[in-house]
Every structure is written in structure tokens, then in C-alpha cells.
Design a protein around this motif. Structure first.
Motif, PDB file in Angstrom:
ATOM      1  N   ALA A  57       0.824  -1.205   0.000  1.00 47.26           N
ATOM      2  CA  ALA A  57       0.000   0.000   0.000  1.00 47.26           C
ATOM      3  C   ALA A  57       0.859   1.255   0.000  1.00 47.26           C
ATOM      4  O   ALA A  57       0.370   2.347  -0.297  1.00 47.26           O
ATOM      5  CB  ALA A  57      -0.922   0.003   1.221  1.00 47.26           C
ATOM      6  N   ASN A  58       2.145   1.099   0.315  1.00 51.18           N
ATOM      7  CA  ASN A  58       3.071   2.225   0.283  1.00 51.18           C
ATOM      8  C   ASN A  58       3.487   2.473  -1.170  1.00 51.18           C
ATOM      9  O   ASN A  58       4.031   1.584  -1.815  1.00 51.18           O
ATOM     10  CB  ASN A  58       4.300   1.905   1.134  1.00 51.18           C
ATOM     11  N   PRO A  59       3.238   3.663  -1.715  1.00 50.80           N
ATOM     12  CA  PRO A  59       3.546   3.922  -3.132  1.00 50.80           C
ATOM     13  C   PRO A  59       5.030   3.892  -3.451  1.00 50.80           C
ATOM     14  O   PRO A  59       5.411   3.868  -4.619  1.00 50.80           O
ATOM     15  CB  PRO A  59       2.956   5.315  -3.366  1.00 50.80           C
ATOM     16  N   HIS A  60       5.892   3.875  -2.435  1.00 52.93           N
ATOM     17  CA  HIS A  60       7.338   3.892  -2.665  1.00 52.93           C
ATOM     18  C   HIS A  60       7.952   2.497  -2.739  1.00 52.93           C
ATOM     19  O   HIS A  60       9.168   2.367  -2.878  1.00 52.93           O
ATOM     20  CB  HIS A  60       8.036   4.694  -1.559  1.00 52.93           C
ATOM     21  N   VAL A  61       7.128   1.446  -2.630  1.00 48.99           N
ATOM     22  CA  VAL A  61       7.656   0.090  -2.635  1.00 48.99           C
ATOM     23  C   VAL A  61       6.933  -0.754  -3.679  1.00 48.99           C
ATOM     24  O   VAL A  61       5.740  -0.562  -3.938  1.00 48.99           O
ATOM     25  CB  VAL A  61       7.544  -0.557  -1.235  1.00 48.99           C
ATOM     26  N   ARG A  62       7.666  -1.656  -4.314  1.00 47.28           N
ATOM     27  CA  ARG A  62       7.081  -2.604  -5.257  1.00 47.28           C
ATOM     28  C   ARG A  62       7.900  -3.891  -5.228  1.00 47.28           C
ATOM     29  O   ARG A  62       9.012  -3.917  -4.688  1.00 47.28           O
ATOM     30  CB  ARG A  62       7.066  -2.037  -6.684  1.00 47.28           C
ATOM     31  N   VAL A  63       7.340  -4.945  -5.802  1.00 52.10           N
ATOM     32  CA  VAL A  63       8.062  -6.207  -5.932  1.00 52.10           C
ATOM     33  C   VAL A  63       8.033  -6.649  -7.388  1.00 52.10           C
ATOM     34  O   VAL A  63       7.142  -6.289  -8.151  1.00 52.10           O
ATOM     35  CB  VAL A  63       7.470  -7.311  -5.030  1.00 52.10           C
ATOM     36  N   ASP A  64       9.038  -7.424  -7.775  1.00 48.58           N
ATOM     37  CA  ASP A  64       9.111  -7.943  -9.135  1.00 48.58           C
ATOM     38  C   ASP A  64       9.974  -9.190  -9.129  1.00 48.58           C
ATOM     39  O   ASP A  64      10.623  -9.506  -8.120  1.00 48.58           O
ATOM     40  CB  ASP A  64       9.687  -6.891 -10.087  1.00 48.58           C
ATOM     41  N   LEU A  65       9.981  -9.872 -10.255  1.00 49.94           N
ATOM     42  CA  LEU A  65      10.805 -11.069 -10.386  1.00 49.94           C
ATOM     43  C   LEU A  65      12.260 -10.680 -10.578  1.00 49.94           C
ATOM     44  O   LEU A  65      12.577  -9.811 -11.397  1.00 49.94           O
ATOM     45  CB  LEU A  65      10.337 -11.900 -11.577  1.00 49.94           C
ATOM     46  N   PRO A 386      23.712 -20.440  -6.964  1.00 46.80           N
ATOM     47  CA  PRO A 386      23.094 -19.747  -8.096  1.00 46.80           C
ATOM     48  C   PRO A 386      21.692 -20.306  -8.369  1.00 46.80           C
ATOM     49  O   PRO A 386      21.504 -21.530  -8.393  1.00 46.80           O
ATOM     50  CB  PRO A 386      24.044 -20.040  -9.258  1.00 46.80           C
ATOM     51  N   VAL A 387      20.739 -19.424  -8.550  1.00 45.41           N
ATOM     52  CA  VAL A 387      19.346 -19.815  -8.788  1.00 45.41           C
ATOM     53  C   VAL A 387      18.821 -19.072 -10.013  1.00 45.41           C
ATOM     54  O   VAL A 387      19.360 -18.037 -10.406  1.00 45.41           O
ATOM     55  CB  VAL A 387      18.475 -19.512  -7.553  1.00 45.41           C
ATOM     56  N   PRO A 388      17.730 -19.553 -10.629  1.00 42.49           N
ATOM     57  CA  PRO A 388      17.233 -18.906 -11.834  1.00 42.49           C
ATOM     58  C   PRO A 388      16.354 -17.694 -11.594  1.00 42.49           C
ATOM     59  O   PRO A 388      16.250 -16.824 -12.469  1.00 42.49           O
ATOM     60  CB  PRO A 388      16.442 -20.011 -12.524  1.00 42.49           C
ATOM     61  N   ASN A 389      15.708 -17.622 -10.423  1.00 39.75           N
ATOM     62  CA  ASN A 389      14.895 -16.439 -10.167  1.00 39.75           C
ATOM     63  C   ASN A 389      14.647 -16.243  -8.680  1.00 39.75           C
ATOM     64  O   ASN A 389      15.035 -17.074  -7.847  1.00 39.75           O
ATOM     65  CB  ASN A 389      13.586 -16.456 -10.969  1.00 39.75           C
ATOM     66  N   GLY A 390      14.002 -15.143  -8.352  1.00 41.67           N
ATOM     67  CA  GLY A 390      13.689 -14.816  -6.974  1.00 41.67           C
ATOM     68  C   GLY A 390      12.679 -13.687  -6.946  1.00 41.67           C
ATOM     69  O   GLY A 390      12.212 -13.207  -7.992  1.00 41.67           O
ATOM     70  N   ILE A 391      12.320 -13.273  -5.760  1.00 37.43           N
ATOM     71  CA  ILE A 391      11.404 -12.146  -5.573  1.00 37.43           C
ATOM     72  C   ILE A 391      12.222 -10.975  -5.073  1.00 37.43           C
ATOM     73  O   ILE A 391      12.870 -11.050  -4.037  1.00 37.43           O
ATOM     74  CB  ILE A 391      10.286 -12.482  -4.570  1.00 37.43           C
ATOM     75  N   GLY A 392      12.198  -9.867  -5.817  1.00 38.27           N
ATOM     76  CA  GLY A 392      12.932  -8.675  -5.436  1.00 38.27           C
ATOM     77  C   GLY A 392      12.006  -7.601  -4.883  1.00 38.27           C
ATOM     78  O   GLY A 392      10.879  -7.434  -5.353  1.00 38.27           O
ATOM     79  N   VAL A 393      12.503  -6.904  -3.889  1.00 41.21           N
ATOM     80  CA  VAL A 393      11.759  -5.786  -3.277  1.00 41.21           C
ATOM     81  C   VAL A 393      12.488  -4.497  -3.664  1.00 41.21           C
ATOM     82  O   VAL A 393      13.703  -4.378  -3.463  1.00 41.21           O
ATOM     83  CB  VAL A 393      11.703  -5.919  -1.748  1.00 41.21           C
ATOM     84  N   PHE A 394      11.736  -3.539  -4.203  1.00 41.06           N
ATOM     85  CA  PHE A 394      12.323  -2.299  -4.723  1.00 41.06           C
ATOM     86  C   PHE A 394      11.712  -1.098  -4.034  1.00 41.06           C
ATOM     87  O   PHE A 394      10.525  -1.101  -3.676  1.00 41.06           O
ATOM     88  CB  PHE A 394      12.098  -2.204  -6.235  1.00 41.06           C
ATOM     89  N   SER A 395      12.531  -0.053  -3.843  1.00 38.29           N
ATOM     90  CA  SER A 395      12.073   1.148  -3.158  1.00 38.29           C
ATOM     91  C   SER A 395      12.468   2.390  -3.957  1.00 38.29           C
ATOM     92  O   SER A 395      13.578   2.474  -4.503  1.00 38.29           O
ATOM     93  CB  SER A 395      12.691   1.226  -1.754  1.00 38.29           C
ATOM     94  N   THR A 396      11.562   3.349  -4.019  1.00 35.52           N
ATOM     95  CA  THR A 396      11.840   4.641  -4.648  1.00 35.52           C
ATOM     96  C   THR A 396      11.976   5.727  -3.591  1.00 35.52           C
ATOM     97  O   THR A 396      12.080   6.907  -3.926  1.00 35.52           O
ATOM     98  CB  THR A 396      10.737   5.027  -5.632  1.00 35.52           C
ATOM     99  N   GLY A 397      11.959   5.334  -2.328  1.00 40.21           N
ATOM    100  CA  GLY A 397      12.033   6.301  -1.239  1.00 40.21           C
ATOM    101  C   GLY A 397      13.459   6.612  -0.834  1.00 40.21           C
ATOM    102  O   GLY A 397      14.396   5.957  -1.246  1.00 40.21           O
TER     103      GLY A 397
END
Length: 397
Positions: A57-65, A386-397
Motif C-alpha cells: 500500500a506504500n507507493p514507494h515500494v514494489r516487488v518484481d521477479l 546460483p538460482v534462476p529467479n527470486g522475488i525482489g523488493v524495490f524502493s523509490t524512497g
């Protein structure tokens, strides 16, 4: 099980990545992102958990592969996170880690389930009998995903491949997309997103037996700019140009491709269709569900304890919980899948999804002002895998 908060833990040795002691309980990582750790009293002994809480719900955070830019490629979680500029992350789906049953065929490193990154479809799911990882709970499939939609809410869903190959003689059903294993009698498509790994593994095994021999009836067609550019009697390898799609057929699928000649017009379409959500996914990762609507799935394994990674959500999908167990010798006994589900429920999750575990389990965070992430748990293999993917957490704050 009893969950006990702790504030300090040892550092990981023997890894080339920057690694620091885990942060104190409840440490702020970025706007909407916090990290803490705690002990869990489980049947096999004490497990130690590392937990990221992410407020979508915080506009400064998102997740992606997180992924290395190709489906059939691997990198450590720390490298994936640093390359993408993530402030935190965990490992993702189970993957094609070994290939001992088909001599001369190399492991691709590609994941089992569907994958979506930045709103773009990367791949579809392999047949059920071709998967790697522990036994699936009853009623679940390789098509199950955890994802976040364009409405910034997390969901559990099922993504199925829908695609066709248009030829001068009619349309063929597409049976696979960037997969290390294709269904028997099918035609699969490989795009530039697959990478340069050999496509030979795609025709080995069957829908029910991963160790079954490689098919002796195969065919490959390269389609460039909408027309057949070349044909071959066996799957090849090497990088695929952006304007090219490689079609690989086995058994009946091979026979269908043999009807094509160089110069024939071919149109390939593909998409992933959600079973329940009408909201497009910005990202999705494979694994299997363990908790739905606040209740553990029936038939969860309550015997085998292991180091595990799990993601869940609460608050209608607006708050994520990303949990990775510690793999140090003191805590390596881990949790059963049933205990994992109970742990997520005790943390308030309504739904939870199991990801790859064992030596793949990893959680990283980046301290404010730091140039790289630090590994917060101890990978059970003594170093990052080493792995092929993961869940990343990103911040614009």
C-alpha cells in the motif's frame, strides 16, 4: 510451535558476497519494508527464521521477479538483487538443477513453473511428472503461482499456456513456452528470453516420468520474421535473435512440424491465462500453495523437515511476508511443509506459497547507503547457490 524474537545472529563464512550479521528485530530497510528474525520451536528442533514484511500500500515500494535476463541461466540472489537495484529479496521457484538420467544432456537451470517479470511473460510450466522439488500437495499443479497484479495486490493463482502456431495447413496448438521439458506429442516455442542453453532437454522424459528416455522422434523449425528460416532433425542451442522463434516438436508434434518448408509463413502466438484473477500480473513465480483463506491445504507433508523459503500475504494482498529459514548447522533441521504453513498463519498470513528450499534458501537486504546487499541467513550449503529467479523488493524512497 513457539515463535521467539531474537536480535542477533552469527555471520556467514565462505561466500564471496558481502555478508553481515542480521539486523536487530524490526529493523527498517526502506519505506514500507522491514526485516526481523525469530526462533521457531519445531518438531525437529529449533528453526531460525528471517522475515521481510513489505507494505504494497506504500507507493514507494514494489516487488518484481529477479532473474538473470534469461530463463535458462542462474545467478546468486545477492547478484540478482544488486544487478536489479533491489533493496531486499529471496530465492524463487524450483528448477532444473541436475541432469544425471540422460547422459550427454546438460541441465538448463530453468524453473519448473510459469514466470512473469515486469508484466512480460517469460515461460510456462513443465508437465507435472517433470518437476523438481518435494511432492506437490494434493490438488496443486506446476501451473500454480504467487503473483502481484497491476492493482498492487498479491494473489495465489494458476497460469496456463494458451498459444497456437499458424501454418499454411491450419493452426497447431502450442504445448510449451521456454520450458526445459515439453509435453509428449507437443510443439513448444523458444524465444530470445530462453537464452543460449541447448534445447535438447526439452524432448527428454515424459509427462509422468522425468527419467524416461529422450524422444527419438524430434524436429526443430526456426521462424524468422514470420517465415520458416531453417529446419533440423534435432533440437539445437545457442542464442535466439529477437526476431526469431524456435519451434521444437516431439512425436506427433515433430510430424506436424515436418510439414513445413523453408519460406512458409508461420505465426506463433502465446500468453498465460489466469484461472481466477482478471487483473494482469506485473510479476509471478512458481512453487506451490500451502495456505489458502487462513487454512493449511490438506495433505501437507508433516514428516520431512528442511530449510525452506515461503512467501505469504495478509491485508487483502497488500502486505507481503517473505520468510527464509537459516541453514546454519545449529538450525538446519528446519520445518516440515505443514509447520511452514502454520508459521505463516501465526504471522497473520491468509495465504502462503512454498518456494525452493534447501541450499537455495536465501534472504538478502541492503542497508541504507550501502552499495550492495548482504546475505541475512546462512545458506545450508555454506555459500550462496546460483538460482534462476527470486522475488525482489524495490524502493523509490
Amino acid at each position: 510451535m513457539v515463535l521467539t524474537a531474537v536480535t542477533a545472529f552469527g555471520v556467514l563464512a565462505g561466500t564471496a558476497s558481502a555478508v553481515a550479521a542480521p539486523a536487530p528485530a524490526g529493523r527498517w530497510i526502506a519505506p514500507g519494508v522491514t526485516y526481523r528474525q525469530f526462533d521457531i520451536d519445531a518438531r525437529a528442533g529449533t528453526a531460525h527464521a528471517h522475515l521481510l514484511t513489505v507494505d504494497l500500500a506504500n507507493p514507494h515500494v514494489r516487488v518484481d521477479l529477479l532473474y538473470p535476463g534469461e530463463v535458462a541461466a542462474r545467478a546468486t540472489v545477492s547478484r540478482l538483487a544488486d544487478s536489479a537495484g533491489a533493496v531486499a529479496g529471496v530465492n524463487g521457484d524450483f528448477f532444473h538443477i541436475t541432469e544425471t538420467q540422460h547422459p550427454g544432456v546438460e541441465a538448463t537451470g530453468a524453473t519448473v513453473g510459469p514466470a512473469v517479470a515486469a508484466g512480460q511473460v517469460l515461460k510456462a510450466a513443465v508437465p507435472q511428472g517433470q518437476r523438481f522439488g518435494p511432492a506437490l500437495p494434493p490438488g496443486t499443479t506446476t501451473r500454480d503461482v504467487f503473483g502481484v497484479g497491476t492493482d498492487r495486490r498479491a494473489r495465489l493463482d494458476r497460469l496456463s499456456l494458451a498459444g497456437t502456431v499458424g501454418t499454411p495447413d491450419g493452426r497447431l496448438a502450442l504445448g510449451g513456452l521456454n520450458q526445459y521439458a515439453l509435453p509428449v506429442n507437443s510443439v513448444g516455442a523458444f524465444t530470445a528470453k530462453w537464452g543460449s542453453a541447448s534445447r535438447a532437454r526439452a524432448v527428454c522424459g515424459t509427462d509422468t516420468q522425468r527419467s524416461a528416455p529422450c524422444s527419438g522422434d524430434t524436429y526443430e523449425v526456426k521462424v524468422r520474421a514470420g517465415r520458416v528460416a531453417s529446419v533440423s532433425g534435432a533440437p539445437g542451442g545457442g542464442a535466439i535473435p529477437a526476431d526469431t522463434t524456435v519451434l521444437v516438436g516431439r512425436e506427433e508434434g515433430a510430424g506436424q512440424l515436418r510439414a513445413l518448408s523453408v519460406g512458409d509463413p508461420v505465426e506463433v502466438t502465446h500468453s498465460l491465462v489466469a484461472a481466477s484473477s482478471g487483473v494482469p500480473y506485473t510479476f509471478a513465480v512458481g512453487g506451490f500453495p500451502v495456505l489458502r483463506g487462513g487454512a493449511p491445504l490438506s495433505g501437507l507433508d508433516d514428516v520431512t523437515s528442511a530449510v525452506r523459503t515461503v512467501v505469504g500475504y495478509k491485508g487483502g494482498g497488500q502486505q507481503l511476508l517473505l520468510l527464509a529459514l537459516d541453514g546454519s548447522a545449529e538450525y538446519r533441521s528446519g520445518l516440515t511443509v505443514a509447520e511452514e504453513a502454520d508459521t505463516m498463519r501465526s504471522l497473520g498470513a491468509s495465504d502462503a506459497f512454498n518456494l525452493d528450499g534447501g541450499g537455495s534458501t536465501e534472504l538478502v537486504t541492503r542497508a541504507a547507503g550501502a552499495g550492495a546487499v548482504s546475505v541475512r541467513n546462512h545458506p545450508s550449503g555454506g555459500a550462496e547457490r546460483p538460482v534462476p529467479n527470486g522475488i525482489g523488493v524495490f524502493s523509490t524512497g
